[in-house]
Enzyme design. Structure first.
Site, PDB file in Angstrom:
ATOM      1  N   THR A 112       7.431  21.496  27.276  1.00 16.33           N
ATOM      2  CA  THR A 112       7.413  22.184  26.320  1.00 16.33           C
ATOM      3  C   THR A 112       7.750  22.542  24.938  1.00 16.33           C
ATOM      4  O   THR A 112       7.201  22.483  23.762  1.00 16.33           O
ATOM      5  CB  THR A 112       8.338  23.022  26.555  1.00 16.33           C
ATOM      6  OG1 THR A 112      10.011  22.347  25.921  1.00 16.33           O
ATOM      7  CG2 THR A 112       8.922  23.867  28.326  1.00 16.33           C
ATOM      8  N   LEU A 113       7.133  20.736  24.365  1.00 17.51           N
ATOM      9  CA  LEU A 113       7.268  20.318  23.387  1.00 17.51           C
ATOM     10  C   LEU A 113       6.081  20.014  22.950  1.00 17.51           C
ATOM     11  O   LEU A 113       5.611  19.725  21.090  1.00 17.51           O
ATOM     12  CB  LEU A 113       8.130  18.829  23.537  1.00 17.51           C
ATOM     13  CG  LEU A 113       9.408  19.286  23.388  1.00 17.51           C
ATOM     14  CD1 LEU A 113      10.453  17.629  23.379  1.00 17.51           C
ATOM     15  CD2 LEU A 113      10.023  19.789  21.684  1.00 17.51           C
ATOM     16  N   GLU A 154      17.209  17.766  24.662  1.00 19.02           N
ATOM     17  CA  GLU A 154      16.521  16.975  26.075  1.00 19.02           C
ATOM     18  C   GLU A 154      18.148  17.025  26.651  1.00 19.02           C
ATOM     19  O   GLU A 154      18.348  17.085  27.593  1.00 19.02           O
ATOM     20  CB  GLU A 154      16.202  15.237  25.420  1.00 19.02           C
ATOM     21  CG  GLU A 154      14.574  15.957  25.068  1.00 19.02           C
ATOM     22  CD  GLU A 154      14.007  17.411  26.685  1.00 19.02           C
ATOM     23  OE1 GLU A 154      14.455  18.024  27.010  1.00 19.02           O
ATOM     24  OE2 GLU A 154      12.458  17.118  26.554  1.00 19.02           O
TER      25      GLU A 154
END
Length: 193
Positions: A46-47, A114
């Site tokens: 997703t980054l 994270e």
């Protein structure tokens, strides 16, 4: 140095503030910032550019698109469809992702995002990018439930996968760690590098 250690032991956010103060002092004193240590980070979910959490890397220098040198499982798990690399070398695929060059402050921000070290662990793996091999920090789920190895394993996190991902602000008001039990085996030890 001593103050930085004391701040980090008491409150990591104070270390973050100290870093800002030191950076500002360097600029005001016209000290070169070229001595700031930059570290490559490999992001695979997703980054990545164009994906839901890419805004966390806005303004960070992208090195390029790369692939892990070795095969690892990239699976999607939890009730929120989160991507994970499992540190089982030789299983799965050579995973594709983006490589960024981050400074210490940016690494602290990524660690917080994270959930490092309690959720994801950060390890160093070789990544092929721009025809070179770089040792990159990679966030992996090392205390995973063995059942995740039965999930489909991907070489790339796609827009189709991302469409199922539930952003943190859209998740239920459950306790933060509740979805982690979907994927984590707390009886396992974390990898230490």
């Amino acid at each position: 140095r001593r103050k930085a250690r004391l701040y980090s032991e008491r409150d990591p956010s104070r270390l973050h503030c100290l870093f800002h103060q030191l950076s500002l002092a360097a600029l005001l004193c016209n000290v070169s910032t070229s001595s700031v240590k930059m570290s490559p980070v490999f992001v695979y979910g997703t980054l990545k550019q164009g994906f839901p959490n890419a805004h966390h890397l806005k303004g960070v220098a992208m090195v390029g698109v790369g692939s892990l040198v070795d095969k690892y499982p990239l699976v999607i798990g939890s009730r929120y469809h989160i991507p994970y690399i499992l540190p089982v070398k030789g299983t799965g695929n050579r995973i594709e992702g983006d490589v960024y060059s981050v400074n210490a402050e940016q690494m602290i921000d990524l660690d917080s995002l994270e959930g490092y070290p309690d959720y994801y662990n950060r390890i160093v793996l070789p990544v092929e990018v721009n025809s070179k091999i770089l040792d990159c920090s990679v966030y992996v789920l090392d205390r995973f439930k063995d059942s995740l190895l039965t999930h489909p394993m991907y070489s790339i996190y796609t827009e189709q996968h991302s469409a199922l991902y539930v952003r943190p602000d859209a998740r239920s008001n459950d306790v933060v760690v509740s979805y982690r039990v979907d994927v984590m085996d707390y009886s396992k030890d974390s990898i230490r590098q």
